[in-house]
Design a protein around this motif. Structure first.
Motif, short mmCIF file in Angstrom:
data_model
loop_
_atom_site.label_atom_id
_atom_site.label_comp_id
_atom_site.label_asym_id
_atom_site.label_seq_id
_atom_site.Cartn_x
_atom_site.Cartn_y
_atom_site.Cartn_z
N THR A 101 0.83 -1.09 -0.11
CA THR A 101 -0.12 0.05 0.03
C THR A 101 0.93 1.18 -0.14
OG1 THR A 101 -0.03 0.17 2.41
CG2 THR A 101 -1.71 -1.21 1.48
N HIS A 137 -5.78 8.15 0.56
CA HIS A 137 -5.25 7.23 -0.46
C HIS A 137 -4.33 6.26 0.42
CE1 HIS A 137 -6.92 9.47 -3.75
NE2 HIS A 137 -6.27 10.53 -2.92
N ASP A 139 -4.32 3.66 2.07
CA ASP A 139 -4.37 2.25 2.06
C ASP A 139 -4.52 1.66 0.79
OD1 ASP A 139 -4.02 1.81 4.88
OD2 ASP A 139 -6.14 2.37 5.18
N LYS A 140 -4.47 2.43 -0.43
CA LYS A 140 -4.37 2.23 -1.95
C LYS A 140 -3.27 1.42 -2.15
CE LYS A 140 -8.01 5.57 -3.09
NZ LYS A 140 -8.63 6.62 -3.85
N LEU A 141 -3.29 0.77 -3.46
CA LEU A 141 -1.97 0.45 -4.04
C LEU A 141 -1.71 1.52 -4.93
CD1 LEU A 141 -3.24 -3.59 -4.54
CD2 LEU A 141 -1.60 -2.63 -2.83
N GLN A 144 -3.63 2.34 -8.11
CA GLN A 144 -4.87 3.06 -8.05
C GLN A 144 -4.87 4.34 -8.09
OE1 GLN A 144 -6.09 0.32 -4.31
NE2 GLN A 144 -7.91 0.14 -5.23
N LEU A 145 -3.67 5.08 -8.04
CA LEU A 145 -3.17 6.45 -8.11
C LEU A 145 -2.81 6.98 -9.41
CD1 LEU A 145 -1.07 6.76 -4.68
CD2 LEU A 145 -3.41 6.70 -4.96
N GLN A 149 0.21 11.76 -7.97
CA GLN A 149 -0.02 11.13 -6.71
C GLN A 149 1.15 10.18 -6.48
OE1 GLN A 149 -4.09 9.66 -7.13
NE2 GLN A 149 -5.09 11.46 -6.14
N ARG A 150 1.26 9.16 -7.34
CA ARG A 150 2.39 8.45 -7.21
C ARG A 150 3.64 8.98 -7.01
NH1 ARG A 150 -0.41 5.18 -11.20
NH2 ARG A 150 1.01 5.98 -12.68
#
Length: 228
Positions: A101, A137, A139-141, A144-145, A149-150
């Motif tokens: 995550t 965000h 707990d997102k992988l 998924q961004l 955002q990454r």
């Protein structure tokens, strides 16, 4: 101004039948609270210099001091410990681990350094991500961004161990203009508001123009008149 990085005649030559000189006789000093842009044409040695400054590669010759410590005297374990405690890295491609995550990716450097317990790591990662606008965000992988955002997660990861020095290799190279501006603003705020030093390799002329100093490389050397 206290020097975080000092080099004298730093040189990196790749051994081969015909040796290839990546960096030649680079002498520079980078102090606290500086935003330094490393610029130059493709193949000029920008990333090679950054990897030497970040202890990701060893020089063929010359001197490299990090916070006054002669890094040539360090073994691989000591170099790794110094990297973890002193340096944060942001690359063009975020290199987040896809199976973890967002929060777990940020905690990786903290786990490697081993100074915080699980609760403290969770609190710090949450604080960093919230400060970068990623509160929803955690707990997102990574997949998924968005790209922007990454890259902000990558900045949070670089700050995980509260290093005085952040090294960035083309941090906006894979982003559109809006996200590039966001990343630049974050890096600039690290210097102005948090007292960090940022050294960024960039082809982005707008970023380079707004840095506090520019070091321009040509054929592995600092160009005459450049701010080494």
């Amino acid at each position: 101004m206290t020097a975080l990085i000092e080099t004298q005649t730093l040189t990196r030559i790749l051994p081969a039948t015909v040796p290839v000189t990546l960096i030649e006789d680079v002498t520079l000093s980078i102090g606290e609270r500086e935003f330094v842009a490393i610029t130059g044409p493709s193949g000029s040695g920008k990333s090679s210099l950054l990897y030497l400054l970040g202890l990701l590669d060893r020089p063929t010759g010359g001197l490299l001091k990090l916070r006054g410590e002669d890094t040539a005297q360090l073994n691989e374990r000591q170099r790794a410990e110094l990297r973890l405690a002193t340096l944060g890295f942001v690359f063009q491609f975020h290199f987040l681990l896809p199976e973890f995550t967002v929060r777990e990716n940020v905690e990786i450097p903290m786990r490697k350094l081993g100074r915080l317990d699980a609760r403290a790591m969770r609190e710090r990662s949450t604080q960093l991500l919230e400060a970068l606008g990623l509160a929803g965000h955690l707990d997102k992988l990574p997949d998924q961004l968005s790209g922007g955002q990454r890259q902000r997660v990558a900045v949070a990861r670089a700050l995980a161990n509260d290093p005085p020095l952040v090294l960035a290799d083309e941090p906006t190279g894979s982003l559109d203009s809006q996200n590039s501006e966001q990343v630049f603003a974050i890096l600039d705020a690290l210097v102005r508001e948090r007292g960090k030093t940022v050294v960024a390799v960039t082809h982005d002329e707008a970023m380079a123009a707004r840095a506090s100093r520019r070091i321009h490389l040509v054929d592995g050397r600092i160009a005459a008149g450049s701010g080494g």
